[in-house]
Motif scaffolding. Structure first.
Motif, mmCIF file in Angstrom:
data_model
loop_
_atom_site.group_PDB
_atom_site.id
_atom_site.type_symbol
_atom_site.label_atom_id
_atom_site.label_comp_id
_atom_site.label_asym_id
_atom_site.label_seq_id
_atom_site.Cartn_x
_atom_site.Cartn_y
_atom_site.Cartn_z
ATOM 1 N N LYS A 2 18.721 -46.363 58.548
ATOM 2 C CA LYS A 2 19.102 -47.246 57.452
ATOM 3 C C LYS A 2 18.719 -48.690 57.787
ATOM 4 C CE LYS A 2 23.876 -47.399 59.218
ATOM 5 N NZ LYS A 2 23.692 -46.336 60.209
ATOM 6 N N THR A 3 18.629 -49.494 56.738
ATOM 7 C CA THR A 3 18.279 -50.901 56.879
ATOM 8 C C THR A 3 19.454 -51.747 56.391
ATOM 9 O OG1 THR A 3 15.923 -50.474 56.533
ATOM 10 C CG2 THR A 3 16.694 -52.717 56.166
ATOM 11 N N TYR A 28 11.541 -55.760 51.918
ATOM 12 C CA TYR A 28 12.514 -54.890 52.567
ATOM 13 C C TYR A 28 13.339 -54.126 51.527
ATOM 14 C CZ TYR A 28 11.510 -57.545 56.818
ATOM 15 O OH TYR A 28 10.887 -58.143 57.880
ATOM 16 N N GLN A 29 13.607 -52.856 51.811
ATOM 17 C CA GLN A 29 14.497 -52.048 50.989
ATOM 18 C C GLN A 29 15.845 -51.987 51.707
ATOM 19 O OE1 GLN A 29 12.518 -48.281 50.326
ATOM 20 N NE2 GLN A 29 11.336 -49.095 48.603
ATOM 21 N N ILE A 30 16.816 -52.679 51.171
ATOM 22 C CA ILE A 30 18.105 -52.845 51.831
ATOM 23 C C ILE A 30 19.065 -51.734 51.426
ATOM 24 C CG2 ILE A 30 20.020 -54.438 52.237
ATOM 25 C CD1 ILE A 30 17.275 -55.440 53.170
ATOM 26 N N ASP A 31 19.627 -51.052 52.421
ATOM 27 C CA ASP A 31 20.614 -50.008 52.151
ATOM 28 C C ASP A 31 22.024 -50.586 52.010
ATOM 29 O OD1 ASP A 31 18.791 -47.782 52.288
ATOM 30 O OD2 ASP A 31 18.735 -48.086 54.454
ATOM 31 N N ASP A 63 17.867 -47.682 63.464
ATOM 32 C CA ASP A 63 18.249 -48.506 62.318
ATOM 33 C C ASP A 63 17.587 -49.873 62.423
ATOM 34 O OD1 ASP A 63 19.803 -46.469 61.367
ATOM 35 O OD2 ASP A 63 21.714 -47.336 62.003
ATOM 36 N N VAL A 64 17.452 -50.529 61.276
ATOM 37 C CA VAL A 64 16.832 -51.856 61.223
ATOM 38 C C VAL A 64 17.866 -52.870 60.750
ATOM 39 C CG1 VAL A 64 15.026 -53.279 60.166
ATOM 40 C CG2 VAL A 64 14.565 -50.876 60.737
ATOM 41 N N ILE A 66 18.215 -56.632 59.402
ATOM 42 C CA ILE A 66 17.462 -57.733 58.818
ATOM 43 C C ILE A 66 18.325 -58.989 58.843
ATOM 44 C CG2 ILE A 66 16.202 -58.572 56.795
ATOM 45 C CD1 ILE A 66 15.016 -56.047 57.960
ATOM 46 N N ARG A 95 14.584 -57.491 62.513
ATOM 47 C CA ARG A 95 13.487 -58.130 61.790
ATOM 48 C C ARG A 95 13.999 -59.393 61.111
ATOM 49 N NH1 ARG A 95 8.874 -55.036 60.642
ATOM 50 N NH2 ARG A 95 8.937 -52.897 61.452
ATOM 51 N N ASP A 104 11.963 -55.263 69.075
ATOM 52 C CA ASP A 104 12.164 -53.827 69.256
ATOM 53 C C ASP A 104 12.244 -53.527 70.747
ATOM 54 O OD1 ASP A 104 12.151 -51.079 69.253
ATOM 55 O OD2 ASP A 104 10.425 -50.873 67.928
#
Length: 214
Positions: A2-3, A28-31, A63-64, A66, A95, A104
Motif C-alpha cells: 500500500k501507499t 502517486y495513487q494514495i491508498d 509499502d511506500v 509518501i 518517496r 530504499d
C-alpha cells in the motif's frame, strides 16, 4: 503493498488537501492519508507526534511512504535521518513529492548505498537549516513586534506571497537544478517573478520574511 501519504501541517497555509493534491499530481495513487494537524516541525520530534505510532504499526515491508519533503519526517538532522533509517530497516520505501527522491533500504550495491546515504544526509541537513531559519525568523518577528509602536505604524513593506517553508523549498529546488524557473513556480504556486526574486535577491527575500515574522 500500500501507499501511505503522511502529512504534517503547522500553519494555516499548509493544508492536508493541498499536499494530497500535490501527491496525486505527481502521479502517486494514495491508498490512505495519515495527518498530524497543527504540529510544529521545529520543536516536536517525529516519534512524539500523535500519528507516528500508527504509521510504525501499519507500514509493512514493500509499502511506500509518501511525504512532501524530508522535513515532514523530523525536526532536525538527527531526527530526520533516524526516522528515514528506521522506516528503511522495516522495508518501507520513502518517496518525496518535491524532487521525487526515493529512499530504499533494499539496495545491496555499495555505490548505490553510498549515494543514497549521502543524499539522506544532505536533505536532512537542509531540513535542519530550514528549521533553524524558522526559529530565527520567529524570534526576529517577536523582537520586531516589540519595537513597533502601539499603533503599529512601523512600515514592514509588502507582505511576501510565500511562506518561509516555500522560500526554503524554492532555494533547495533551484540549488539542486531540479527544474526550470517555470517548473519551480508551478511546484510552489508562485509567479515566475517571485521565483526569480528569491533566486536573484535571496537576502532581500529573507529580510521581507523576517520583517513580517514569517
Amino acid at each position: 503493498m500500500k501507499t501511505i501519504l503522511y502529512v504534517r501541517t503547522s500553519t494555516a497555509e499548509q493544508t492536508i488537501e493541498h499536499q494530497e493534491t500535490q501527491a496525486i499530481d505527481a502521479g502517486y495513487q494514495i491508498d490512505q492519508v495519515i495527518s498530524d494537524f497543527a504540529v510544529s516541525g521545529v520543536t516536536v520530534r517525529f516519534a512524539e507526534r500523535p500519528q507516528a505510532p500508527r504509521l510504525f504499526d501499519m507500514l509493512r515491508p514493500g509499502d511506500v511512504l509518501i511525504v512532501r519533503w524530508v522535513d515532514r519526517l523530523g525536526r532536525d538532522y538527527d531526527d530526520v535521518t533516524n526516522t528515514i533509517r528506521t522506516f528503511m530497516s522495516m522495508g518501507v520505501v520513502i518517496r518525496t513529492i518535491i524532487n521525487g527522491f526515493v529512499f530504499d533500504g533494499a539496495s545491496t550495491d555499495p555505490v548505490q548505498k553510498a549515494i543514497r546515504d549521502s543524499l539522506i544526509a544532505f536533505m536532512a541537513a537542509t531540513a535542519q537549516a530550514q528549521s533553524e531559519a524558522t526559529k530565527s525568523a520567529q524570534l526576529a518577528g517577536i523582537k520586531h513586534a516589540l519595537q513597533s509602536d502601539s499603533a503599529g505604524h512601523k512600515y514592514k513593506g509588502k507582505k511576501p506571497s510565500y511562506t518561509r517553508e516555500i522560500y526554503v523549498g524554492v532555494q533547495s529546488m533551484l540549488g539542486l537544478n531540479s527544474g526550470t524557473v517555470s517548473d519551480v513556480a508551478r511546484e510552489f504556486g508562485l509567479s515566475r517573478q517571485v521565483v526569480l526574486r528569491i533566486r536573484d535577491t535571496p537576502d532581500a527575500a529573507e529580510r521581507a520574511l523576517t520583517r513580517w515574522g514569517m
